[in-house]
Scaffold this motif. Structure first.
Motif, short mmCIF file in Angstrom:
data_model
loop_
_atom_site.label_atom_id
_atom_site.label_comp_id
_atom_site.label_asym_id
_atom_site.label_seq_id
_atom_site.Cartn_x
_atom_site.Cartn_y
_atom_site.Cartn_z
N ILE A 102 0.64 -1.00 0.06
CA ILE A 102 -0.55 -0.13 -0.17
C ILE A 102 1.05 1.59 -0.34
O ILE A 102 1.41 1.24 0.72
CB ILE A 102 -0.98 -0.09 1.45
N HIS A 103 0.84 2.18 -0.89
CA HIS A 103 1.76 2.90 -1.70
C HIS A 103 0.68 4.52 -0.66
O HIS A 103 0.08 4.63 -1.63
CB HIS A 103 2.34 3.16 -3.33
N VAL A 104 1.34 4.95 0.21
CA VAL A 104 0.73 6.25 0.62
C VAL A 104 1.19 7.23 0.09
O VAL A 104 2.83 6.99 0.22
CB VAL A 104 0.71 6.26 2.28
N LEU A 105 0.88 8.43 -0.13
CA LEU A 105 1.27 8.88 -1.48
C LEU A 105 0.43 10.85 -0.91
O LEU A 105 -0.26 10.83 -0.09
CB LEU A 105 1.04 9.41 -2.83
N ARG A 106 1.87 11.40 -0.21
CA ARG A 106 0.99 12.83 -0.04
C ARG A 106 0.46 13.50 -0.90
O ARG A 106 1.15 13.89 -2.16
CB ARG A 106 2.25 13.70 0.82
N CYS A 107 -0.98 13.98 -1.08
CA CYS A 107 -1.36 15.04 -2.35
C CYS A 107 -2.18 16.00 -0.78
O CYS A 107 -3.53 16.39 -1.60
CB CYS A 107 -2.85 14.10 -2.48
N LYS A 200 5.24 -7.36 -5.68
CA LYS A 200 4.25 -7.61 -5.40
C LYS A 200 3.07 -6.58 -5.63
O LYS A 200 3.23 -5.16 -7.13
CB LYS A 200 4.21 -7.10 -4.51
N PRO A 201 1.64 -7.16 -5.73
CA PRO A 201 0.26 -5.93 -6.07
C PRO A 201 0.71 -4.72 -5.26
O PRO A 201 1.07 -4.93 -4.36
CB PRO A 201 -0.63 -6.92 -6.25
N VAL A 202 0.50 -3.63 -5.85
CA VAL A 202 0.37 -1.96 -5.08
C VAL A 202 -0.78 -1.65 -5.44
O VAL A 202 -2.36 -2.02 -6.44
CB VAL A 202 0.95 -1.43 -6.20
N GLN A 229 -2.96 3.21 -15.51
CA GLN A 229 -1.53 3.39 -16.54
C GLN A 229 -1.04 1.65 -16.16
O GLN A 229 -1.02 1.28 -17.14
CB GLN A 229 -0.40 4.36 -16.67
N GLU A 230 -0.49 1.84 -15.04
CA GLU A 230 -0.08 0.46 -14.24
C GLU A 230 -1.31 -0.83 -14.51
O GLU A 230 -1.12 -1.62 -14.14
CB GLU A 230 0.62 0.93 -13.34
N GLY A 231 -2.46 -0.50 -14.38
CA GLY A 231 -3.49 -0.95 -14.04
C GLY A 231 -3.18 -1.72 -12.61
O GLY A 231 -3.92 -2.55 -11.89
N ALA A 232 -2.95 -0.90 -11.48
CA ALA A 232 -3.00 -0.93 -10.30
C ALA A 232 -4.58 -0.08 -9.40
O ALA A 232 -5.20 0.43 -10.30
CB ALA A 232 -1.78 -0.27 -9.81
N ARG A 233 -4.63 0.03 -8.27
CA ARG A 233 -5.53 0.20 -7.30
C ARG A 233 -5.37 1.47 -7.30
O ARG A 233 -4.02 1.81 -6.59
CB ARG A 233 -6.37 -0.86 -7.27
N CYS A 234 -6.26 2.62 -7.06
CA CYS A 234 -5.88 3.76 -6.35
C CYS A 234 -7.38 4.41 -5.18
O CYS A 234 -8.34 3.59 -5.46
CB CYS A 234 -6.22 4.88 -7.70
N VAL A 235 -7.18 4.58 -3.52
CA VAL A 235 -7.65 4.65 -3.45
C VAL A 235 -7.40 6.37 -2.19
O VAL A 235 -6.87 6.70 -2.00
CB VAL A 235 -8.54 3.70 -1.71
N TYR A 275 -7.96 -6.17 0.43
CA TYR A 275 -8.72 -7.56 0.43
C TYR A 275 -8.41 -8.29 -0.94
O TYR A 275 -8.31 -9.21 -1.31
CB TYR A 275 -10.08 -7.78 1.05
N ASP A 276 -9.02 -7.32 -1.91
CA ASP A 276 -9.07 -7.43 -3.33
C ASP A 276 -7.90 -7.63 -3.58
O ASP A 276 -7.77 -8.71 -4.60
CB ASP A 276 -9.32 -6.54 -4.24
N LEU A 277 -6.72 -6.35 -3.59
CA LEU A 277 -5.44 -6.75 -4.51
C LEU A 277 -4.66 -8.02 -4.16
O LEU A 277 -4.52 -8.38 -4.61
CB LEU A 277 -4.71 -5.83 -3.34
N LEU A 278 -4.51 -8.69 -2.81
CA LEU A 278 -4.65 -10.07 -2.48
C LEU A 278 -5.49 -11.00 -3.28
O LEU A 278 -5.03 -11.92 -2.66
CB LEU A 278 -4.36 -10.87 -0.97
N GLU A 279 -6.28 -10.86 -3.83
CA GLU A 279 -7.20 -11.91 -4.73
C GLU A 279 -7.82 -12.58 -3.79
O GLU A 279 -7.52 -14.17 -3.10
CB GLU A 279 -6.49 -12.75 -5.48
#
Length: 364
Positions: A102-107, A200-202, A229-235, A275-279
């Motif tokens: 889980i990659h936390v980004l400051r926004c 690892k999934p991100v 673009q990466e096929g990754a998830r974002c919250v 949970y979904d990320l880990l399938e």
């Protein structure tokens, strides 16, 4: 069977604040300076699932036991971490141990909170962390590939297979692409054993200010574009809001969130996305004593699913009585499902589905 997500990012992006809110504890020290989290903090959190309440009411269960997910708060990475800058070697080793990132980004802008790169640019921050992870993977793989190539020239079959597995991964990393983009079909488990950071999934978590919690902002929009673009998830989450919510009584949380225009907790979204990320999927066991949720990976067959409850269930597996969640609810329980022909007896090859209500038959 435990599953965990490592929370990573640059220093001062809100990782520990998010972790504290996730686990509703102050176990991780949240402070305005780099490396305040020296050892990874670990917390287990319940996976929100409204189906549990429905099943427990039908089964008249005395207790509800949700399934859980583990989160690991890992100290901030900095430029040069792959070469040992900051506390890089230790942090990278901690990341290797988790199942997903889980990659936390400051926004958000805040002059009172320093940024290690000097300005707010989440896309750049994501690139910094990803680059360090790719460099660490490349260094590790190139050494292993060289050793395997020497043995492969002598006809060693295991080394020949290892070379075939690693060459496309090394090529991708050399081209600036994470290893997960070059996993050969059917080789997912073999790559997992290599413990590559970028295989690892991100999940990107955009930490925004309170006013942007419901709809995001320009910073989070840039991250969402990158994720697609990466096929990754974002919250999108406001860690500060979530920290406040975590301190409120449960009965007051929904009203507080609604006042901010939020329909559910950002943490709930992070947990579900993880949970979904880990399938992962959930099956249930129901009875007067308790209704309990159990976690398995997608594609798990019945005997292996039974082992999550107890190894003896797998060893002595005979069959499992299976009712789909909707059928259990429509029949108002096991008896109704049985009468309507919705209860099935499944054998060893049955792949357990999300929402199945199961009763295992075994003999040891």
């Amino acid at each position: 069977m435990g599953f965990n997500c490592g929370i990573v990012g640059l220093p001062n992006v809100g990782k520990s604040t998010l972790f504290n809110a996730l686990t509703a504890t102050a176990a991780a020290q949240a402070a305005n300076y780099p490396f305040c989290t020296i050892e990874p903090n670990v917390g287990r959190v319940a996976v929100p699932d409204k189906r549990l309440d429905v099943l427990a009411e039908i089964a008249k269960s005395a207790k509800i036991v949700p399934t859980s997910l583990e989160f690991v708060d890992i100290a901030g990475l900095v430029r040069g971490a792959s070469k040992g800058e900051g506390l890089g070697n230790q942090f990278l080793a901690n990341i290797r141990e988790v199942d997903a990132i889980i990659h936390v980004l400051r926004c958000f802008e805040d002059s009172d909170i320093t940024h290690v790169e000097g300005s707010i640019d989440p896309a750049r921050d994501a690139e910094v962390v990803e680059t360090e992870l790719m460099l660490a993977d490349l260094d590790s793989l190139e050494k292993r590939l060289l050793a395997a190539q020497k043995k492969a020239r002598g006809g060693d079959k295991e080394s020949i297979a290892a070379v075939a597995l690693m060459e496309p991964l090394v090529a991708a990393l050399q081209d600036g692409m994470p290893a997960r983009t070059a996993i050969p079909p059917g080789q997912e488990e073999a790559v997992r054993r290599l413990q590559l950071l970028t295989s690892k999934p991100v999940l990107y978590v955009c930490n925004v200010e309170e006013s942007a919690a419901a709809s995001g902002n320009a910073f989070s929009a840039a991250v969402e574009t990158r994720a697609k673009q990466e096929g990754a998830r974002c919250v999108i989450v406001s860690a500060a809001i979530e920290a406040e919510v975590a301190q409120l009584p449960v009965e007051d949380q929904a009203e507080f969130l609604e006042g901010l225009g939020l329909h559910d907790s950002g943490l709930d979204r992070v947990i579900r996305a993880g949970y979904d990320l880990l399938e992962l999927v959930t099956y249930f066991t129901c009875g007067p004593k308790e209704t309990k949720a159990w976690t398995i990976t997608k594609g798990t067959k019945a005997p292996r699913a039974a082992a999550v409850i107890h190894k003896d269930f797998e060893r002595g597996f005979i069959a499992c009585e299976t009712i789909a969640y909707d059928d259990y609810v429509a029949g108002n329980g096991e008896a109704g499902a049985r009468e309507s022909g919705k209860l099935r007896i499944e054998g060893k090859e049955y792949v357990v589905k999300d929402g199945d209500v199961l009763l295992f038959r075994f003999n040891v």
